[in-house]
Structure formats: structure tokens, C-alpha cells
Design a protein around this motif. Structure first.
Motif, PDB file in Angstrom:
ATOM      1  N   GLU A 277       9.648 -26.082 -14.736  1.00  0.00           N
ATOM      2  CA  GLU A 277       8.510 -25.870 -15.644  1.00  0.00           C
ATOM      3  C   GLU A 277       7.191 -26.361 -15.071  1.00  0.00           C
ATOM      4  OE1 GLU A 277       9.341 -25.862 -19.643  1.00  0.00           O
ATOM      5  OE2 GLU A 277      10.843 -24.525 -18.796  1.00  0.00           O
ATOM      6  N   ASP A 278       7.252 -27.113 -13.946  1.00  0.00           N
ATOM      7  CA  ASP A 278       6.023 -27.763 -13.471  1.00  0.00           C
ATOM      8  C   ASP A 278       5.117 -26.844 -12.660  1.00  0.00           C
ATOM      9  OD1 ASP A 278       7.508 -27.435 -11.227  1.00  0.00           O
ATOM     10  OD2 ASP A 278       7.713 -29.561 -10.734  1.00  0.00           O
ATOM     11  N   GLY A 279       5.563 -25.629 -12.378  1.00  0.00           N
ATOM     12  CA  GLY A 279       4.747 -24.670 -11.637  1.00  0.00           C
ATOM     13  C   GLY A 279       4.576 -25.030 -10.168  1.00  0.00           C
ATOM     14  N   ALA A 280       5.394 -25.976  -9.665  1.00  0.00           N
ATOM     15  CA  ALA A 280       5.230 -26.419  -8.276  1.00  0.00           C
ATOM     16  C   ALA A 280       5.835 -25.443  -7.269  1.00  0.00           C
ATOM     17  CB  ALA A 280       5.861 -27.795  -8.095  1.00  0.00           C
ATOM     18  N   TRP A 281       6.778 -24.631  -7.714  1.00  0.00           N
ATOM     19  CA  TRP A 281       7.435 -23.700  -6.770  1.00  0.00           C
ATOM     20  C   TRP A 281       6.451 -22.582  -6.403  1.00  0.00           C
ATOM     21  CZ3 TRP A 281      10.887 -23.044  -3.264  1.00  0.00           C
ATOM     22  CH2 TRP A 281      11.296 -21.755  -2.892  1.00  0.00           C
ATOM     23  N   PRO A 282       6.145 -22.453  -5.086  1.00  0.00           N
ATOM     24  CA  PRO A 282       5.112 -21.507  -4.694  1.00  0.00           C
ATOM     25  C   PRO A 282       5.623 -20.099  -4.394  1.00  0.00           C
ATOM     26  CG  PRO A 282       5.779 -22.818  -2.804  1.00  0.00           C
ATOM     27  CD  PRO A 282       6.646 -23.244  -3.947  1.00  0.00           C
ATOM     28  N   GLY A 283       6.941 -19.935  -4.360  1.00  0.00           N
ATOM     29  CA  GLY A 283       7.477 -18.688  -3.807  1.00  0.00           C
ATOM     30  C   GLY A 283       7.958 -17.700  -4.857  1.00  0.00           C
ATOM     31  N   GLU A 284       8.841 -16.816  -4.402  1.00  0.00           N
ATOM     32  CA  GLU A 284       9.407 -15.752  -5.236  1.00  0.00           C
ATOM     33  C   GLU A 284      10.348 -16.338  -6.278  1.00  0.00           C
ATOM     34  OE1 GLU A 284       9.030 -12.465  -5.238  1.00  0.00           O
ATOM     35  OE2 GLU A 284       7.976 -12.040  -3.372  1.00  0.00           O
ATOM     36  N   THR A 285      10.398 -15.677  -7.442  1.00  0.00           N
ATOM     37  CA  THR A 285      11.343 -16.099  -8.484  1.00  0.00           C
ATOM     38  C   THR A 285      12.086 -14.866  -9.002  1.00  0.00           C
ATOM     39  OG1 THR A 285       9.641 -15.810 -10.176  1.00  0.00           O
ATOM     40  CG2 THR A 285       9.881 -18.014  -9.266  1.00  0.00           C
ATOM     41  N   GLY A 286      13.191 -15.119  -9.672  1.00  0.00           N
ATOM     42  CA  GLY A 286      13.947 -14.024 -10.291  1.00  0.00           C
ATOM     43  C   GLY A 286      15.175 -13.670  -9.464  1.00  0.00           C
ATOM     44  N   TYR A 287      15.566 -12.403  -9.538  1.00  0.00           N
ATOM     45  CA  TYR A 287      16.738 -11.941  -8.798  1.00  0.00           C
ATOM     46  C   TYR A 287      16.355 -11.607  -7.363  1.00  0.00           C
ATOM     47  CZ  TYR A 287      19.208 -11.449 -13.226  1.00  0.00           C
ATOM     48  OH  TYR A 287      19.799 -11.697 -14.418  1.00  0.00           O
ATOM     49  N   VAL A 288      17.259 -11.927  -6.456  1.00  0.00           N
ATOM     50  CA  VAL A 288      16.948 -11.738  -5.036  1.00  0.00           C
ATOM     51  C   VAL A 288      16.796 -10.244  -4.689  1.00  0.00           C
ATOM     52  CG1 VAL A 288      19.347 -11.792  -4.190  1.00  0.00           C
ATOM     53  CG2 VAL A 288      17.515 -12.661  -2.747  1.00  0.00           C
ATOM     54  N   HIS A 289      17.562  -9.376  -5.376  1.00  0.00           N
ATOM     55  CA  HIS A 289      17.440  -7.949  -5.040  1.00  0.00           C
ATOM     56  C   HIS A 289      16.089  -7.386  -5.465  1.00  0.00           C
ATOM     57  CE1 HIS A 289      19.242  -7.804  -9.074  1.00  0.00           C
ATOM     58  NE2 HIS A 289      18.640  -6.637  -9.211  1.00  0.00           N
ATOM     59  N   ASP A 290      15.536  -7.910  -6.589  1.00  0.00           N
ATOM     60  CA  ASP A 290      14.201  -7.469  -7.000  1.00  0.00           C
ATOM     61  C   ASP A 290      13.148  -7.948  -5.998  1.00  0.00           C
ATOM     62  OD1 ASP A 290      15.141  -6.224  -9.258  1.00  0.00           O
ATOM     63  OD2 ASP A 290      14.914  -8.006 -10.525  1.00  0.00           O
ATOM     64  N   ARG A 294      10.494  -5.753  -3.633  1.00  0.00           N
ATOM     65  CA  ARG A 294       9.048  -5.995  -3.663  1.00  0.00           C
ATOM     66  C   ARG A 294       8.499  -6.344  -2.284  1.00  0.00           C
ATOM     67  NH1 ARG A 294      10.132  -9.187  -8.400  1.00  0.00           N
ATOM     68  NH2 ARG A 294      10.207 -11.087  -7.161  1.00  0.00           N
ATOM     69  N   SER A 295       9.284  -7.035  -1.460  1.00  0.00           N
ATOM     70  CA  SER A 295       8.740  -7.665  -0.256  1.00  0.00           C
ATOM     71  C   SER A 295       8.844  -6.833   1.009  1.00  0.00           C
ATOM     72  CB  SER A 295       9.467  -8.982   0.026  1.00  0.00           C
ATOM     73  OG  SER A 295       9.566  -9.747  -1.121  1.00  0.00           O
ATOM     74  N   LEU A 296       9.846  -5.955   1.103  1.00  0.00           N
ATOM     75  CA  LEU A 296      10.048  -5.272   2.390  1.00  0.00           C
ATOM     76  C   LEU A 296       9.021  -4.162   2.586  1.00  0.00           C
ATOM     77  CD1 LEU A 296      13.932  -4.977   2.597  1.00  0.00           C
ATOM     78  CD2 LEU A 296      12.443  -6.440   3.954  1.00  0.00           C
ATOM     79  N   PRO A 297       8.480  -4.085   3.792  1.00  0.00           N
ATOM     80  CA  PRO A 297       7.500  -3.029   4.052  1.00  0.00           C
ATOM     81  C   PRO A 297       8.197  -1.691   4.326  1.00  0.00           C
ATOM     82  CG  PRO A 297       7.824  -4.364   6.014  1.00  0.00           C
ATOM     83  CD  PRO A 297       8.705  -4.954   4.958  1.00  0.00           C
ATOM     84  N   GLY A 298       7.673  -0.615   3.799  1.00  0.00           N
ATOM     85  CA  GLY A 298       8.239   0.712   4.097  1.00  0.00           C
ATOM     86  C   GLY A 298       9.480   0.990   3.276  1.00  0.00           C
ATOM     87  N   GLY A 299      10.101   2.121   3.536  1.00  0.00           N
ATOM     88  CA  GLY A 299      11.282   2.536   2.767  1.00  0.00           C
ATOM     89  C   GLY A 299      12.518   1.754   3.171  1.00  0.00           C
ATOM     90  N   LEU A 300      13.364   1.442   2.198  1.00  0.00           N
ATOM     91  CA  LEU A 300      14.551   0.632   2.483  1.00  0.00           C
ATOM     92  C   LEU A 300      15.563   1.322   3.407  1.00  0.00           C
ATOM     93  CD1 LEU A 300      15.207  -1.252  -0.882  1.00  0.00           C
ATOM     94  CD2 LEU A 300      13.604  -1.722   0.965  1.00  0.00           C
ATOM     95  N   PRO A 301      15.643   2.675   3.438  1.00  0.00           N
ATOM     96  CA  PRO A 301      16.587   3.285   4.391  1.00  0.00           C
ATOM     97  C   PRO A 301      16.234   3.005   5.858  1.00  0.00           C
ATOM     98  CG  PRO A 301      16.059   4.837   2.653  1.00  0.00           C
ATOM     99  CD  PRO A 301      15.119   3.673   2.488  1.00  0.00           C
ATOM    100  N   GLY A 302      15.082   2.401   6.111  1.00  0.00           N
ATOM    101  CA  GLY A 302      14.706   2.081   7.496  1.00  0.00           C
ATOM    102  C   GLY A 302      15.267   0.756   7.983  1.00  0.00           C
ATOM    103  N   PHE A 303      16.127   0.092   7.184  1.00  0.00           N
ATOM    104  CA  PHE A 303      16.638  -1.231   7.565  1.00  0.00           C
ATOM    105  C   PHE A 303      18.170  -1.220   7.672  1.00  0.00           C
ATOM    106  CE2 PHE A 303      12.623  -1.945   5.430  1.00  0.00           C
ATOM    107  CZ  PHE A 303      11.998  -2.900   6.223  1.00  0.00           C
ATOM    108  N   GLU A 304      18.683  -2.216   8.403  1.00  0.00           N
ATOM    109  CA  GLU A 304      20.126  -2.496   8.449  1.00  0.00           C
ATOM    110  C   GLU A 304      20.343  -3.731   7.570  1.00  0.00           C
ATOM    111  OE1 GLU A 304      21.723  -0.364  10.496  1.00  0.00           O
ATOM    112  OE2 GLU A 304      23.756  -1.131  10.328  1.00  0.00           O
TER     113      GLU A 304
END
Ligand code: FES
Length: 338
Positions: A277-290, A294-304
Motif C-alpha cells: 500500500e505504500d506505493g514504493a514499488w516502482p515497477g510493473e504490477t498485476g499478471y505477468v502475461h499482461d 504491454r512491454s514487448l516491442p513489436g508483434g509477439l510472433p517475432g519472439f521465441e
């Protein structure tokens, strides 16, 4: 006593079962690609129909079988030993044929280090080379623990016989109790492996995405280290997501920072579901797949993609990649941790 011979009528393969092996381990040791995943009774990937002969079941209530499976008389190859000659009908495929033949070895604990409040690295040494592929796991026979436990390797293959595991303590878990509380440096255990099909594909030309959830850190670290050692990161980027419950569970960055290219070719993205609740976490929150979408550049079929973690995480990722983004199945490699 005669050595039991198993015939799989589905593909015509025939193999012998020796040294107290299960049907699954006997098949893989013989180079037969019976379908499997966890080797521990959890996933149901090694189900078979018993056509003739008798088997002993090691874990009658294994969650890998449904009530319907049991009614139909189905069995798990990782939880059965043949009593004599048997005929079975089991799925098999070339992708399950081991590239490194699993072998039983004696291993000695040489060191332990703390990674987080409940995660430790255990280092074992065997005689001879540590012959496995980054991303694979081994079955450990621990003193005082009835059945073998599957743990993923976090290092890379080596001539020195070093086998490293990063293991999270499981409350009331017999395996982790033996490792965390009873085993001392110099103690001997049994190590059987390698197993698993979510190993690093060095020939794949795409940028790499590793996703670790919960105790799935080890195989993803092994994949990242393997990619660096193979020179893959000279021409590819690596995106490493770690999904944790709280900020104090986050880990992995220090290990990746030791790899050349961190910050430029290697991107570490921790994601927490309970940031506090303290708002100290600076990074991403929620589900890792979401966070990944959000984070990967370009279309996902371009990755392994490589991922390891609890079944809800691996299932959500698989569905998002295959159904939502049409990533080909051949580019997705994962281990579910039951
Ligand atoms: Fe047998 Fe998972 S491999 S249940």
C-alpha cells in the motif's frame, strides 16, 4: 528375475525396464519418446492404457489422473512399474526422444546460498560431466523422502559435474524440508536426469522471452545463461520477466547482471501481484502475461518464448500467445510446476 519388456502398441516401440525404473523413465533411457512433462504424477501427460500384463502403481491418488481416467483403467507411465511383460497404448512423439540420455548418478552437496527469504541455491557435484540442456530438470532422491522430487537446473552443462538448483521452500514439503533443514555439505543423494523438453533452442533466430513465475526461476536463469554462453545474445535480445507475489519475493536480476549485455541486450522486468500500500514499488504490477503483452516491442510472433511456473500462469500465457496473438506452438516452450 526377468527384466520386464514393455511394448507400446501405438507406435510399435519395445523397451526393457531395469533398476526399479518407472515405465516412463525406462522408455526415455531406451531412447523411446513417450509423451510426458512433469515426471511426478501431476500433469497427466504420460497417461496410457494397459492392454495386457500387470503394473504396480506408486502413487494411487496422483492428480495427473481424473476420476474418469481411473474408471477407464488408465495409468500414468511416470507412476507405474511393470511386473512382467506388458502391452500399453501410449502417446509418443519425436520431441520427447531425449537429446541427452537420462542417467542415474550419485551426487554430493558442495554448497548452499540464500537467494531470497525462501529461495536457496543448492550446488551438487557428480563424477563425470554434467550433461544436460539449459532449461531441463533432474529427479533427486533425498534421504528420508519416499519418492523422487523434480527440480530444475539453474546452471549450464559443464565438464566439472556441477548441477545447481534454485529451490523455493514449500511449507510442509518433504523434499524441501530435507534440502533446507537436514542435508549438509558432503552428504550424498541420488540424481537422475536430465529430463524435460523446454530446453533452449540455440538455432531459433528470434529474440528470446523468458518468463519465470514463483519457483520457476531456475530453468529460466539456465536458459538465459545458456543463450549467453552460446553467443546467441550477440545477435538477439533477451527479455526476462519474473512474476512474484510481493516486492520481497523478486529475484533474478543479480544473476542476469553477471551476463554480458545486461541493460543493452538483456532486459529484466519484474512484475508483482501484491505491490503493497505504500506505493514504493516502482515497477510493473498485476499478471505477468499482461505485463508481457504491454512491454514487448513489436508483434509477439517475432519472439521465441520460454516459461516456467505454476499451471495457472503457464496456461494464461499459453492461451494469450497462441489464441490471442497467434504465436506458433513451435515457438513456445514451457514447464509447469505442480
Ligand atoms: Fe506423468 Fe506428468 S509426466 S503425470
Amino acid at each position: 528375475m526377468n527384466t520386464p519388456v514393455i511394448l507400446n502398441e501405438r507406435d510399435g516401440s519395445r523397451f526393457e525396464q531395469r533398476d526399479g525404473d518407472t515405465i516412463l523413465r525406462a522408455a526415455l533411457r531406451a531412447g523411446v519418446g513417450l509423451s510426458y512433462e512433469c515426471n511426478s504424477g501431476g500433469c497427466g501427460g504420460c497417461k496410457f492404457d494397459l492392454l495386457s500384463g500387470e503394473v504396480d502403481t506408486l502413487w494411487a491418488d496422483a492428480p495427473g489422473l481424473t476420476a474418469r481416467d481411473r474408471q477407464r483403467g488408465r495409468h500414468l507411465a511416470c507412476q507405474c512399474r511393470a511386473r512382467g511383460a506388458v502391452s500399453i497404448k501410449a502417446a509418443s512423439a519425436a520431441e520427447y526422444v531425449p537429446l541427452r540420455t537420462p542417467r542415474r548418478r550419485q551426487a554430493w552437496l558442495t554448497g548452499v546460498s540464500e537467494i531470497t527469504h525462501d529461495l536457496r541455491e543448492f550446488r551438487f557435484r557428480t563424477d563425470g560431466v554434467a550433461d544436460f540442456l539449459p532449461g531441463q530438470y533432474a529427479m533427486l532422491d533425498l534421504p528420508g523422502v519416499g519418492a523422487s522430487r523434480a527440480y530444475s537446473l539453474s546452471n549450464t552443462p559443464n565438464e566439472e559435474g556441477e548441477w545447481h538448483f534454485q529451490i523455493r521452500r514449500v511449507p510442509h514439503g518433504q523434499g524441501t524440508h530435507a534440502l533446507f533443514d537436514r542435508l549438509a555439505c558432503g552428504d550424498e543423494i541420488g540424481l537422475d536426469g536430465p529430463y524435460g523438453v523446454a530446453w533452449l533452442r540455440t538455432a531459433a533466430p528470434r529474440d528470446i522471452v523468458c518468463v519465470a513465475g514463483g519457483s520457476g526461476l531456475a530453468p529460466m536463469i539456465s536458459i538465459a545463461r545458456g543463450a549467453a554462453e552460446a553467443g546467441m545474445l550477440e545477435t538477439r535480445k533477451l527479455y526476462f520477466f519474473y512474476g512474484a507475489r510481493t516486492p520481497r519475493d523478486v529475484c533474478g536480476q543479480a544473476m542476469l547482471e553477471k551476463l554480458e549485455g545486461f541493460g543493452e541486450r538483456i532486459h529484466y522486468i519484474p512484475v508483482v501481484s501484491l505491490p503493497g500500500e505504500d506505493g514504493a514499488w516502482p515497477g510493473e504490477t498485476g499478471y505477468v502475461h499482461d505485463a508481457l503483452a504491454r512491454s514487448l516491442p513489436g508483434g509477439l510472433p517475432g519472439f521465441e518464448f520460454y516459461f516456467a511456473g505454476p499451471p495457472p500462469m503457464t496456461q494464461a500465457l499459453q492461451e494469450m500467445l497462441m489464441v490471442g496473438h497467434r504465436v506458433p506452438f513451435e515457438q513456445i516452450h514451457f514447464d509447469r510446476f505442480f
